[in-house]
Design a protein around this motif. Structure first.
Motif, PDB file in Angstrom:
ATOM      1  N   SER A 293       0.827  -1.212   0.000  1.00 36.63           N
ATOM      2  CA  SER A 293       0.000   0.000   0.000  1.00 36.63           C
ATOM      3  C   SER A 293       0.855   1.253   0.000  1.00 36.63           C
ATOM      4  CB  SER A 293      -0.918   0.011   1.218  1.00 36.63           C
ATOM      5  OG  SER A 293      -0.154   0.180   2.405  1.00 36.63           O
ATOM      6  N   VAL A 294       0.251   2.359  -0.417  1.00 41.46           N
ATOM      7  CA  VAL A 294       0.948   3.648  -0.422  1.00 41.46           C
ATOM      8  C   VAL A 294       1.427   4.000   0.986  1.00 41.46           C
ATOM      9  CG1 VAL A 294       0.666   6.121  -0.796  1.00 41.46           C
ATOM     10  CG2 VAL A 294      -0.286   4.512  -2.431  1.00 41.46           C
ATOM     11  N   GLU A 295       0.575   3.699   1.972  1.00 41.90           N
ATOM     12  CA  GLU A 295       0.951   3.989   3.356  1.00 41.90           C
ATOM     13  C   GLU A 295       2.200   3.221   3.758  1.00 41.90           C
ATOM     14  OE1 GLU A 295      -0.972   3.698   7.884  1.00 41.90           O
ATOM     15  OE2 GLU A 295      -2.026   2.839   6.156  1.00 41.90           O
ATOM     16  N   ASP A 296       2.251   1.932   3.413  1.00 42.81           N
ATOM     17  CA  ASP A 296       3.417   1.121   3.768  1.00 42.81           C
ATOM     18  C   ASP A 296       4.638   1.492   2.929  1.00 42.81           C
ATOM     19  OD1 ASP A 296       2.241  -0.225   5.833  1.00 42.81           O
ATOM     20  OD2 ASP A 296       1.674  -1.977   4.653  1.00 42.81           O
ATOM     21  N   GLN A 297       4.423   1.910   1.697  1.00 42.30           N
ATOM     22  CA  GLN A 297       5.549   2.378   0.876  1.00 42.30           C
ATOM     23  C   GLN A 297       6.255   3.540   1.572  1.00 42.30           C
ATOM     24  OE1 GLN A 297       4.516   3.137  -3.285  1.00 42.30           O
ATOM     25  NE2 GLN A 297       2.916   1.578  -3.141  1.00 42.30           N
ATOM     26  N   LYS A 298       5.467   4.478   2.094  1.00 41.41           N
ATOM     27  CA  LYS A 298       6.046   5.637   2.784  1.00 41.41           C
ATOM     28  C   LYS A 298       6.757   5.205   4.054  1.00 41.41           C
ATOM     29  CE  LYS A 298       5.020  10.262   4.544  1.00 41.41           C
ATOM     30  NZ  LYS A 298       5.908  10.103   5.714  1.00 41.41           N
ATOM     31  N   LYS A 299       6.132   4.277   4.794  1.00 47.91           N
ATOM     32  CA  LYS A 299       6.761   3.791   6.022  1.00 47.91           C
ATOM     33  C   LYS A 299       8.099   3.125   5.719  1.00 47.91           C
ATOM     34  CE  LYS A 299       2.486   3.017   8.665  1.00 47.91           C
ATOM     35  NZ  LYS A 299       1.579   1.984   9.239  1.00 47.91           N
ATOM     36  N   LEU A 300       8.144   2.349   4.645  1.00 47.36           N
ATOM     37  CA  LEU A 300       9.386   1.670   4.275  1.00 47.36           C
ATOM     38  C   LEU A 300      10.459   2.670   3.869  1.00 47.36           C
ATOM     39  CD1 LEU A 300       8.039  -1.390   2.228  1.00 47.36           C
ATOM     40  CD2 LEU A 300       9.018  -1.408   4.529  1.00 47.36           C
ATOM     41  N   ARG A 301      10.079   3.632   3.053  1.00 50.37           N
ATOM     42  CA  ARG A 301      11.050   4.630   2.609  1.00 50.37           C
ATOM     43  C   ARG A 301      11.567   5.444   3.794  1.00 50.37           C
ATOM     44  NH1 ARG A 301       8.251   6.192  -1.072  1.00 50.37           N
ATOM     45  NH2 ARG A 301       9.188   5.019  -2.786  1.00 50.37           N
ATOM     46  N   ASP A 302      10.671   5.799   4.680  1.00 50.38           N
ATOM     47  CA  ASP A 302      11.066   6.598   5.841  1.00 50.38           C
ATOM     48  C   ASP A 302      11.991   5.826   6.774  1.00 50.38           C
ATOM     49  OD1 ASP A 302       9.565   8.707   4.928  1.00 50.38           O
ATOM     50  OD2 ASP A 302       7.886   8.416   6.326  1.00 50.38           O
ATOM     51  N   VAL A 303      11.690   4.549   7.014  1.00 45.04           N
ATOM     52  CA  VAL A 303      12.515   3.801   7.958  1.00 45.04           C
ATOM     53  C   VAL A 303      13.877   3.461   7.364  1.00 45.04           C
ATOM     54  CG1 VAL A 303      11.743   1.431   7.396  1.00 45.04           C
ATOM     55  CG2 VAL A 303      12.442   2.008   9.726  1.00 45.04           C
ATOM     56  N   PHE A 304      13.921   3.123   6.075  1.00 49.00           N
ATOM     57  CA  PHE A 304      15.210   2.796   5.457  1.00 49.00           C
ATOM     58  C   PHE A 304      16.147   4.001   5.474  1.00 49.00           C
ATOM     59  CE2 PHE A 304      13.512  -1.181   3.934  1.00 49.00           C
ATOM     60  CZ  PHE A 304      14.618  -1.967   3.666  1.00 49.00           C
ATOM     61  N   THR A 305      15.608   5.197   5.316  1.00 53.41           N
ATOM     62  CA  THR A 305      16.446   6.403   5.256  1.00 53.41           C
ATOM     63  C   THR A 305      16.591   7.081   6.612  1.00 53.41           C
ATOM     64  OG1 THR A 305      14.502   7.727   4.613  1.00 53.41           O
ATOM     65  CG2 THR A 305      15.866   6.842   2.840  1.00 53.41           C
ATOM     66  N   SER A 306      16.112   6.442   7.667  1.00 50.19           N
ATOM     67  CA  SER A 306      16.168   7.026   9.007  1.00 50.19           C
ATOM     68  C   SER A 306      17.553   6.913   9.626  1.00 50.19           C
ATOM     69  CB  SER A 306      15.155   6.339   9.925  1.00 50.19           C
ATOM     70  OG  SER A 306      15.530   4.981  10.154  1.00 50.19           O
ATOM     71  N   ASP A 307      17.822   7.777  10.600  1.00 51.50           N
ATOM     72  CA  ASP A 307      19.092   7.720  11.331  1.00 51.50           C
ATOM     73  C   ASP A 307      19.216   6.402  12.083  1.00 51.50           C
ATOM     74  OD1 ASP A 307      19.879  10.207  10.465  1.00 51.50           O
ATOM     75  OD2 ASP A 307      19.231  11.255  12.286  1.00 51.50           O
ATOM     76  N   ALA A 308      18.088   5.877  12.553  1.00 52.70           N
ATOM     77  CA  ALA A 308      18.128   4.629  13.322  1.00 52.70           C
ATOM     78  C   ALA A 308      18.695   3.489  12.487  1.00 52.70           C
ATOM     79  CB  ALA A 308      16.721   4.278  13.810  1.00 52.70           C
ATOM     80  N   VAL A 309      18.307   3.417  11.214  1.00 52.40           N
ATOM     81  CA  VAL A 309      18.824   2.362  10.344  1.00 52.40           C
ATOM     82  C   VAL A 309      20.261   2.672   9.939  1.00 52.40           C
ATOM     83  CG1 VAL A 309      18.627   1.352   8.033  1.00 52.40           C
ATOM     84  CG2 VAL A 309      16.618   1.511   9.510  1.00 52.40           C
ATOM     85  N   THR A 310      20.545   3.933   9.625  1.00 51.27           N
ATOM     86  CA  THR A 310      21.903   4.326   9.247  1.00 51.27           C
ATOM     87  C   THR A 310      22.906   3.960  10.337  1.00 51.27           C
ATOM     88  OG1 THR A 310      21.070   6.167   7.925  1.00 51.27           O
ATOM     89  CG2 THR A 310      23.374   6.270   8.594  1.00 51.27           C
TER      90      THR A 310
END
Length: 352
Positions: A293-310
Protein backbone atom coordinates in the motif's frame (compact mmCIF):
# COMPACT_ATOMS: atom_id res chain seq x y z
CA UNK A 1 36.45 -0.68 -21.15
CA UNK A 2 37.19 2.98 -20.38
CA UNK A 3 34.57 4.01 -22.93
CA UNK A 4 31.94 1.89 -21.22
CA UNK A 5 32.91 3.25 -17.80
CA UNK A 6 32.47 6.77 -19.09
CA UNK A 7 29.08 5.85 -20.57
CA UNK A 8 27.89 4.37 -17.28
CA UNK A 9 29.07 7.31 -15.20
CA UNK A 10 27.90 10.05 -17.59
CA UNK A 11 24.46 8.55 -18.10
CA UNK A 12 24.22 7.98 -14.36
CA UNK A 13 24.63 11.68 -13.70
CA UNK A 14 21.92 12.55 -16.22
CA UNK A 15 19.62 9.89 -14.81
CA UNK A 16 20.13 11.09 -11.25
CA UNK A 17 19.18 14.64 -12.22
CA UNK A 18 16.21 13.40 -14.25
CA UNK A 19 15.11 11.17 -11.40
CA UNK A 20 15.04 13.90 -8.75
CA UNK A 21 11.45 14.87 -9.53
CA UNK A 22 8.83 13.12 -7.40
CA UNK A 23 6.62 10.49 -8.99
CA UNK A 24 4.61 9.85 -5.86
CA UNK A 25 1.41 10.76 -7.66
CA UNK A 26 2.00 8.05 -10.24
CA UNK A 27 2.89 5.54 -7.53
CA UNK A 28 -0.20 6.38 -5.49
CA UNK A 29 -2.42 6.03 -8.54
CA UNK A 30 -0.94 2.62 -9.36
CA UNK A 31 -1.24 1.47 -5.77
CA UNK A 32 -4.62 2.97 -4.86
CA UNK A 33 -6.43 -0.37 -4.94
CA UNK A 34 -3.84 -2.38 -2.99
CA UNK A 35 -5.47 -4.54 -0.36
CA UNK A 36 -4.02 -4.44 3.13
CA UNK A 37 -2.04 -7.59 3.92
CA UNK A 38 -0.61 -8.88 7.18
CA UNK A 39 2.64 -10.29 5.80
CA UNK A 40 5.43 -8.73 3.72
CA UNK A 41 7.55 -11.22 1.78
CA UNK A 42 11.18 -10.39 1.05
CA UNK A 43 12.99 -12.30 -1.69
CA UNK A 44 16.77 -12.59 -1.85
CA UNK A 45 19.22 -13.41 -4.64
CA UNK A 46 21.44 -16.49 -4.22
CA UNK A 47 24.34 -14.16 -3.33
CA UNK A 48 22.52 -13.00 -0.18
CA UNK A 49 20.75 -16.28 0.64
CA UNK A 50 23.61 -17.97 2.49
CA UNK A 51 23.54 -18.91 6.18
CA UNK A 52 26.32 -16.41 6.89
CA UNK A 53 23.98 -13.52 6.03
CA UNK A 54 20.94 -14.75 7.98
CA UNK A 55 21.48 -12.22 10.78
CA UNK A 56 21.66 -9.36 8.27
CA UNK A 57 18.48 -10.53 6.53
CA UNK A 58 16.67 -10.97 9.84
CA UNK A 59 17.67 -7.51 11.05
CA UNK A 60 16.24 -5.85 7.96
CA UNK A 61 13.12 -7.94 8.45
CA UNK A 62 12.81 -6.62 12.01
CA UNK A 63 13.22 -3.05 10.73
CA UNK A 64 10.33 -3.57 8.30
CA UNK A 65 8.17 -5.31 10.92
CA UNK A 66 8.64 -2.44 13.37
CA UNK A 67 7.85 0.19 10.74
CA UNK A 68 4.77 -1.47 9.25
CA UNK A 69 3.42 -3.62 12.07
CA UNK A 70 3.37 -6.55 9.66
CA UNK A 71 5.13 -9.90 9.80
CA UNK A 72 8.07 -10.36 7.41
CA UNK A 73 8.78 -13.65 5.69
CA UNK A 74 12.10 -14.25 3.93
CA UNK A 75 12.28 -16.18 0.68
CA UNK A 76 15.85 -17.25 -0.14
CA UNK A 77 16.64 -18.53 -3.61
CA UNK A 78 19.16 -20.52 -5.62
CA UNK A 79 18.51 -18.77 -8.94
CA UNK A 80 18.33 -15.12 -10.04
CA UNK A 81 15.26 -15.81 -12.18
CA UNK A 82 13.27 -17.06 -9.19
CA UNK A 83 13.82 -13.77 -7.35
CA UNK A 84 13.10 -11.64 -10.42
CA UNK A 85 9.88 -13.51 -11.18
CA UNK A 86 8.77 -13.38 -7.54
CA UNK A 87 8.90 -9.59 -7.27
CA UNK A 88 7.45 -9.16 -10.77
CA UNK A 89 4.47 -11.47 -10.26
CA UNK A 90 3.73 -10.23 -6.76
CA UNK A 91 4.52 -13.40 -4.82
CA UNK A 92 7.20 -11.26 -3.16
CA UNK A 93 6.71 -7.66 -2.04
CA UNK A 94 10.30 -6.54 -1.49
CA UNK A 95 13.51 -7.68 -3.19
CA UNK A 96 17.17 -6.81 -2.82
CA UNK A 97 18.40 -7.22 -6.36
CA UNK A 98 21.06 -6.16 -8.81
CA UNK A 99 20.40 -3.30 -11.24
CA UNK A 100 19.95 -5.66 -14.21
CA UNK A 101 17.53 -7.84 -12.27
CA UNK A 102 15.57 -4.73 -11.30
CA UNK A 103 15.43 -3.59 -14.94
CA UNK A 104 14.17 -7.04 -15.98
CA UNK A 105 11.54 -7.12 -13.23
CA UNK A 106 10.40 -3.60 -14.08
CA UNK A 107 10.09 -4.56 -17.75
CA UNK A 108 7.85 -7.46 -16.74
CA UNK A 109 5.75 -5.31 -14.40
CA UNK A 110 5.96 -1.50 -14.18
CA UNK A 111 4.61 -1.70 -10.64
CA UNK A 112 8.06 -2.93 -9.58
CA UNK A 113 9.86 0.23 -8.51
CA UNK A 114 13.08 1.02 -6.63
CA UNK A 115 12.75 1.99 -2.98
CA UNK A 116 16.31 2.86 -1.91
CA UNK A 117 19.95 2.16 -2.72
CA UNK A 118 22.97 2.39 -0.46
CA UNK A 119 24.99 5.55 -0.94
CA UNK A 120 28.64 5.82 -1.75
CA UNK A 121 31.32 6.78 0.77
CA UNK A 122 30.34 10.43 0.25
CA UNK A 123 26.88 9.73 1.60
CA UNK A 124 25.39 10.67 -1.78
CA UNK A 125 24.42 9.00 -5.05
CA UNK A 126 27.47 10.50 -6.81
CA UNK A 127 29.67 7.54 -5.90
CA UNK A 128 26.97 4.95 -5.24
CA UNK A 129 28.75 2.21 -7.15
CA UNK A 130 30.29 -1.18 -6.66
CA UNK A 131 32.70 -2.95 -9.02
CA UNK A 132 32.43 -5.65 -11.65
CA UNK A 133 35.68 -7.61 -11.77
CA UNK A 134 37.20 -9.93 -14.34
CA UNK A 135 39.74 -12.12 -12.55
CA UNK A 136 42.36 -14.81 -13.02
CA UNK A 137 44.15 -17.00 -10.49
CA UNK A 138 47.21 -15.47 -8.85
CA UNK A 139 50.28 -16.47 -10.82
CA UNK A 140 48.41 -16.56 -14.15
CA UNK A 141 48.15 -12.80 -14.68
CA UNK A 142 51.42 -12.28 -16.61
CA UNK A 143 49.89 -12.75 -20.12
CA UNK A 144 47.36 -10.01 -19.31
CA UNK A 145 49.96 -7.37 -18.48
CA UNK A 146 50.67 -4.71 -21.10
CA UNK A 147 52.13 -1.24 -21.37
CA UNK A 148 48.92 0.26 -19.97
CA UNK A 149 48.77 -2.08 -17.01
CA UNK A 150 46.42 -4.94 -17.84
CA UNK A 151 44.43 -5.98 -20.90
CA UNK A 152 41.84 -8.66 -21.62
CA UNK A 153 43.12 -9.91 -25.01
CA UNK A 154 44.13 -13.37 -23.72
CA UNK A 155 40.61 -14.23 -22.50
CA UNK A 156 39.60 -15.30 -26.03
CA UNK A 157 39.64 -19.08 -26.17
CA UNK A 158 39.61 -19.50 -22.39
CA UNK A 159 37.17 -21.26 -20.05
CA UNK A 160 35.08 -18.40 -18.63
CA UNK A 161 32.73 -18.23 -15.65
CA UNK A 162 29.88 -15.74 -15.46
CA UNK A 163 27.41 -15.48 -12.57
CA UNK A 164 24.03 -15.51 -14.35
CA UNK A 165 22.88 -13.87 -17.55
CA UNK A 166 20.54 -11.80 -15.33
CA UNK A 167 23.47 -10.50 -13.30
CA UNK A 168 24.59 -6.91 -13.83
CA UNK A 169 28.18 -7.16 -12.65
CA UNK A 170 28.41 -10.89 -13.28
CA UNK A 171 27.31 -10.78 -16.92
CA UNK A 172 25.87 -7.57 -18.43
CA UNK A 173 28.77 -5.27 -17.59
CA UNK A 174 31.63 -7.68 -18.31
CA UNK A 175 30.01 -8.93 -21.54
CA UNK A 176 29.41 -5.36 -22.71
CA UNK A 177 33.04 -4.56 -22.00
CA UNK A 178 34.25 -7.64 -23.86
CA UNK A 179 32.07 -6.81 -26.88
CA UNK A 180 33.17 -3.17 -26.87
CA UNK A 181 36.84 -4.13 -26.76
CA UNK A 182 36.99 -7.09 -29.15
CA UNK A 183 34.53 -5.82 -31.77
CA UNK A 184 37.17 -3.29 -32.83
CA UNK A 185 39.20 -6.23 -34.17
CA UNK A 186 38.32 -7.59 -37.62
CA UNK A 187 38.24 -11.14 -36.32
CA UNK A 188 35.55 -10.28 -33.78
CA UNK A 189 33.78 -7.33 -35.44
CA UNK A 190 30.45 -9.20 -35.45
CA UNK A 191 30.72 -10.39 -31.84
CA UNK A 192 27.46 -10.14 -29.86
CA UNK A 193 26.46 -10.88 -26.24
CA UNK A 194 24.75 -14.06 -27.46
CA UNK A 195 28.13 -15.31 -28.66
CA UNK A 196 29.34 -15.25 -25.06
CA UNK A 197 26.52 -17.32 -23.60
CA UNK A 198 27.94 -20.68 -24.61
CA UNK A 199 31.39 -22.02 -25.30
CA UNK A 200 32.74 -24.35 -27.97
CA UNK A 201 35.50 -24.89 -30.51
CA UNK A 202 34.04 -22.28 -32.84
CA UNK A 203 32.98 -19.91 -30.05
CA UNK A 204 34.70 -16.95 -28.41
CA UNK A 205 35.21 -18.99 -25.24
CA UNK A 206 36.04 -22.70 -25.35
CA UNK A 207 33.74 -23.22 -22.38
CA UNK A 208 31.25 -20.99 -20.56
CA UNK A 209 29.90 -21.78 -17.11
CA UNK A 210 27.65 -20.00 -14.64
CA UNK A 211 28.31 -19.88 -10.92
CA UNK A 212 24.68 -19.16 -10.05
CA UNK A 213 25.97 -16.56 -7.59
CA UNK A 214 29.04 -14.33 -7.40
CA UNK A 215 30.45 -16.64 -4.78
CA UNK A 216 29.88 -19.58 -7.11
CA UNK A 217 31.67 -17.88 -9.98
CA UNK A 218 34.65 -17.13 -7.72
CA UNK A 219 34.73 -20.76 -6.63
CA UNK A 220 34.74 -21.85 -10.29
CA UNK A 221 37.91 -19.81 -10.74
CA UNK A 222 39.68 -20.82 -7.54
CA UNK A 223 38.99 -24.53 -8.02
CA UNK A 224 40.37 -24.49 -11.56
CA UNK A 225 37.09 -25.10 -13.37
CA UNK A 226 37.40 -21.72 -15.09
CA UNK A 227 40.48 -19.88 -16.36
CA UNK A 228 38.83 -16.47 -16.01
CA UNK A 229 35.79 -15.41 -13.98
CA UNK A 230 33.52 -12.41 -13.55
CA UNK A 231 32.16 -11.49 -10.11
CA UNK A 232 31.79 -8.34 -8.04
CA UNK A 233 33.59 -6.89 -5.06
CA UNK A 234 30.69 -6.60 -2.63
CA UNK A 235 29.47 -10.18 -2.97
CA UNK A 236 32.83 -11.69 -2.07
CA UNK A 237 33.85 -9.02 0.46
CA UNK A 238 32.83 -11.20 3.41
CA UNK A 239 35.19 -13.98 2.29
CA UNK A 240 38.33 -12.35 0.89
CA UNK A 241 40.87 -9.71 1.86
CA UNK A 242 43.19 -7.47 -0.13
CA UNK A 243 46.66 -9.06 -0.25
CA UNK A 244 48.44 -6.50 -2.44
CA UNK A 245 47.76 -3.64 -4.83
CA UNK A 246 44.97 -1.07 -4.74
CA UNK A 247 41.42 -2.19 -3.98
CA UNK A 248 39.20 -2.52 -7.05
CA UNK A 249 42.05 -1.79 -9.45
CA UNK A 250 43.57 -4.13 -12.06
CA UNK A 251 46.58 -5.86 -10.56
CA UNK A 252 45.08 -6.05 -7.07
CA UNK A 253 45.48 -9.47 -5.48
CA UNK A 254 42.85 -10.84 -3.11
CA UNK A 255 43.15 -13.86 -0.82
CA UNK A 256 40.44 -16.04 0.76
CA UNK A 257 40.74 -15.15 4.43
CA UNK A 258 40.92 -17.35 7.49
CA UNK A 259 37.53 -18.36 8.80
CA UNK A 260 35.75 -17.75 5.49
CA UNK A 261 32.31 -19.35 5.42
CA UNK A 262 30.99 -21.74 2.78
CA UNK A 263 31.57 -22.05 -0.11
CA UNK A 264 35.07 -20.67 0.56
CA UNK A 265 35.82 -22.67 3.71
CA UNK A 266 37.87 -25.22 1.73
CA UNK A 267 39.73 -22.52 -0.23
CA UNK A 268 41.47 -20.64 2.58
CA UNK A 269 44.57 -18.87 1.28
CA UNK A 270 43.69 -19.18 -2.41
CA UNK A 271 44.43 -16.00 -4.36
CA UNK A 272 43.21 -14.25 -7.50
CA UNK A 273 44.20 -11.14 -9.45
CA UNK A 274 41.87 -8.53 -10.96
CA UNK A 275 42.58 -7.88 -14.65
CA UNK A 276 39.59 -5.58 -15.26
CA UNK A 277 37.38 -3.52 -12.95
CA UNK A 278 34.31 -1.48 -13.95
CA UNK A 279 32.01 0.61 -11.72
CA UNK A 280 28.34 -0.44 -11.54
CA UNK A 281 25.33 1.39 -10.08
CA UNK A 282 24.48 0.17 -6.58
CA UNK A 283 21.79 -2.47 -6.08
CA UNK A 284 18.31 -1.39 -5.03
CA UNK A 285 15.76 -2.63 -2.59
CA UNK A 286 12.80 -2.84 -4.96
CA UNK A 287 9.11 -3.07 -4.07
CA UNK A 288 6.02 -4.20 -5.92
CA UNK A 289 3.72 -1.17 -5.62
CA UNK A 290 0.82 -3.40 -6.62
CA UNK A 291 1.13 -5.45 -3.43
CA UNK A 292 2.35 -2.83 -0.93
CA UNK A 293 0.00 0.00 0.00
CA UNK A 294 0.95 3.65 -0.42
CA UNK A 295 0.95 3.99 3.36
CA UNK A 296 3.42 1.12 3.77
CA UNK A 297 5.55 2.38 0.88
CA UNK A 298 6.05 5.64 2.78
CA UNK A 299 6.76 3.79 6.02
CA UNK A 300 9.39 1.67 4.28
CA UNK A 301 11.05 4.63 2.61
CA UNK A 302 11.07 6.60 5.84
CA UNK A 303 12.51 3.80 7.96
CA UNK A 304 15.21 2.80 5.46
CA UNK A 305 16.45 6.40 5.26
CA UNK A 306 16.17 7.03 9.01
CA UNK A 307 19.09 7.72 11.33
CA UNK A 308 18.13 4.63 13.32
CA UNK A 309 18.82 2.36 10.34
CA UNK A 310 21.90 4.33 9.25
CA UNK A 311 23.39 3.88 12.72
CA UNK A 312 22.23 0.27 13.13
CA UNK A 313 25.47 -1.79 13.32
CA UNK A 314 23.65 -4.89 12.09
CA UNK A 315 22.53 -3.12 8.92
CA UNK A 316 25.66 -1.07 8.22
CA UNK A 317 28.55 -2.96 9.81
CA UNK A 318 31.12 -0.75 11.54
CA UNK A 319 34.32 -0.20 9.57
CA UNK A 320 36.37 -2.48 11.82
CA UNK A 321 33.76 -5.26 12.07
CA UNK A 322 34.82 -8.80 11.20
CA UNK A 323 31.23 -10.00 10.89
CA UNK A 324 29.49 -10.83 7.63
CA UNK A 325 26.93 -8.33 6.44
CA UNK A 326 25.22 -6.78 3.45
CA UNK A 327 26.54 -3.25 3.94
CA UNK A 328 29.58 -1.82 5.67
CA UNK A 329 30.64 1.63 6.75
CA UNK A 330 33.88 2.84 5.20
CA UNK A 331 33.73 6.59 5.64
CA UNK A 332 30.94 6.64 8.22
CA UNK A 333 28.67 8.57 5.82
CA UNK A 334 27.07 5.57 4.14
CA UNK A 335 23.27 5.37 4.28
CA UNK A 336 20.22 4.45 2.23
CA UNK A 337 18.90 7.01 -0.24
CA UNK A 338 15.67 7.03 -2.24
CA UNK A 339 15.97 6.71 -6.04
CA UNK A 340 13.63 6.80 -9.00
CA UNK A 341 13.41 4.31 -11.85
CA UNK A 342 15.33 6.64 -14.22
CA UNK A 343 18.46 6.23 -12.10
CA UNK A 344 18.88 2.77 -13.64
CA UNK A 345 18.76 3.95 -17.27
CA UNK A 346 22.53 3.36 -17.67
CA UNK A 347 21.90 -0.35 -17.09
CA UNK A 348 19.10 -0.34 -19.66
CA UNK A 349 21.55 1.20 -22.13
CA UNK A 350 23.83 -1.83 -21.81
CA UNK A 351 21.09 -4.07 -23.20
CA UNK A 352 20.45 -1.97 -26.31
Amino acid sequence: MKKMMSLIISISLVAVVAGCGSKSGETEKASAVVKTKDTITMVWYPNESGADLKNARDELGKVIETATGKKVEHKTTTDYIIAIEAIANGSADVAFMGPQGYVEANAKNKKVQPLVVSSGESGTLDDAVYFSWINVRKGEEAPYKNSNGFGIDPIAGKKFSFVSNSSTSGFKVPSAGIISYFSKQDKFKSLTPDDLLQGGKDKFFTEVMYGGSHQGSAVNLLTGKADVAAFCDTCVANYVELESGTANKPGAVYKVKQGAAEPFNTLIGKEFTIISSTPVLNSPFAINTGTISVEDQKKLRDVFTSDAVTKNPMVFLPKDSKDSGLFKQKSGKEKFLPVEDAWFNPVRELSK
